[in-house]
Scaffold this motif. Structure first.
Motif, PDB file in Angstrom:
ATOM      1  N   PHE A  75     -23.902   7.861 -31.898  1.00  0.00           N
ATOM      2  CA  PHE A  75     -23.023   9.021 -32.027  1.00  0.00           C
ATOM      3  C   PHE A  75     -21.606   8.659 -31.592  1.00  0.00           C
ATOM      4  CE2 PHE A  75     -21.007  12.761 -30.113  1.00  0.00           C
ATOM      5  CZ  PHE A  75     -20.969  13.606 -31.213  1.00  0.00           C
ATOM      6  N   CYS A  76     -21.484   7.947 -30.469  1.00  0.00           N
ATOM      7  CA  CYS A  76     -20.168   7.537 -29.969  1.00  0.00           C
ATOM      8  C   CYS A  76     -19.434   6.678 -30.994  1.00  0.00           C
ATOM      9  CB  CYS A  76     -20.302   6.756 -28.663  1.00  0.00           C
ATOM     10  SG  CYS A  76     -20.662   7.786 -27.238  1.00  0.00           S
ATOM     11  N   ARG A  77     -20.128   5.723 -31.552  1.00  0.00           N
ATOM     12  CA  ARG A  77     -19.493   4.819 -32.508  1.00  0.00           C
ATOM     13  C   ARG A  77     -19.000   5.579 -33.741  1.00  0.00           C
ATOM     14  NH1 ARG A  77     -23.551   1.881 -34.174  1.00  0.00           N
ATOM     15  NH2 ARG A  77     -23.573   2.705 -36.270  1.00  0.00           N
ATOM     16  N   ALA A  79     -22.370  18.127 -34.316  1.00  0.00           N
ATOM     17  CA  ALA A  79     -21.010  18.568 -34.627  1.00  0.00           C
ATOM     18  C   ALA A  79     -20.249  17.347 -35.126  1.00  0.00           C
ATOM     19  CB  ALA A  79     -20.345  19.139 -33.388  1.00  0.00           C
ATOM     20  N   ASP A  80     -19.450  17.530 -36.151  1.00  0.00           N
ATOM     21  CA  ASP A  80     -18.689  16.403 -36.684  1.00  0.00           C
ATOM     22  C   ASP A  80     -17.259  16.428 -36.140  1.00  0.00           C
ATOM     23  OD1 ASP A  80     -17.280  18.288 -38.187  1.00  0.00           O
ATOM     24  OD2 ASP A  80     -18.381  17.870 -40.021  1.00  0.00           O
ATOM     25  N   ALA A  81     -16.488  15.422 -36.512  1.00  0.00           N
ATOM     26  CA  ALA A  81     -15.124  15.281 -35.998  1.00  0.00           C
ATOM     27  C   ALA A  81     -14.264  16.491 -36.347  1.00  0.00           C
ATOM     28  CB  ALA A  81     -14.494  13.998 -36.527  1.00  0.00           C
ATOM     29  N   VAL A  94     -17.233  11.058 -24.245  1.00  0.00           N
ATOM     30  CA  VAL A  94     -18.250  10.746 -23.241  1.00  0.00           C
ATOM     31  C   VAL A  94     -19.600  11.256 -23.732  1.00  0.00           C
ATOM     32  CG1 VAL A  94     -18.891  10.909 -20.810  1.00  0.00           C
ATOM     33  CG2 VAL A  94     -16.482  11.171 -21.473  1.00  0.00           C
ATOM     34  N   ASP A  95     -20.475  10.322 -24.121  1.00  0.00           N
ATOM     35  CA  ASP A  95     -21.808  10.668 -24.618  1.00  0.00           C
ATOM     36  C   ASP A  95     -22.714   9.468 -24.403  1.00  0.00           C
ATOM     37  OD1 ASP A  95     -24.092  11.222 -26.436  1.00  0.00           O
ATOM     38  OD2 ASP A  95     -22.825  12.879 -27.109  1.00  0.00           O
TER      39      ASP A  95
END
Length: 179
Positions: free
Chosen positions: A17-19, A108-110, A11-12
């Motif tokens: 960023f979401c993609r 922040a990354d995955a 949720v963003d």
């Protein structure tokens, strides 16, 4: 802890960023649902209750904190990370009180997000920085956040900061100082 890799809710309000994050999580085996508002997030969670979630602290003009409570009401074992570009101690404490397992500052990354979701216990090995972040660096980061919040509009950002537009332009023209 091994995370259940079935469902993940992101949720963003930042579509890029979401993609990018959704693609990274999908490559790691998650089924990812994406929402850009609290209402979309609740609708997606009712369709498929996620096991993990990342909730942005600021969803447009709204706070993501009430969403943390609503998501946990659907599945109390859901692991939620609150992610924000507007980090503060007060919001971090509130997010944890509401049930989030972690609070991360953007970017922040995955891998960082998955590490935060996987933490069961607090890490007592975390070493505080030797020197606090400089005031110049903090100022530059704050200016960048406010500028982003105003869609890159210098005049609107200057008004929000109660600063003269030329002063803001001069400050933005400088490179960020090192921490």
């Amino acid at each position: 802890m091994v995370l259940d890799r079935e469902t993940f809710l992101l949720v963003d309000d930042d579509p890029v960023f979401c993609r990018v994050l959704a693609q990274a999580l999908t490559r790691r085996g998650f089924q990812v649902d994406v929402a850009q508002t609290a209402a979309e997030a609740l609708a997606a969670a009712l369709q498929r209750v996620p096991t993990c979630a990342v909730v942005d602290l600021r969803l447009g003009e709204d706070s993501g904190l009430p969403l943390v409570q609503r998501l946990l009401a659907l599945r109390e074992t859901m692991r939620i990370v609150v992610l924000t570009g507007y980090a503060s101690i007060a919001t971090a404490v509130e997010a944890i009180k509401l049930g989030a397992v972690h609070y991360l500052a953007k970017p922040a990354d995955a891998d960082e997000i998955l590490a935060a979701l996987g933490c069961q216990e607090a890490n007592t090995e975390v070493v505080p920085p030797a020197h606090p972040t400089s005031v110049k660096r903090l100022e530059w980061e704050h200016l960048q956040r406010v500028l982003k919040a105003h869609g890159g509009n210098i005049s609107a950002t200057a008004r929000a900061l109660r600063m003269h537009r030329r002063t803001l332009q001069r400050k933005l023209g400088k490179r960020p100082s090192k921490e």
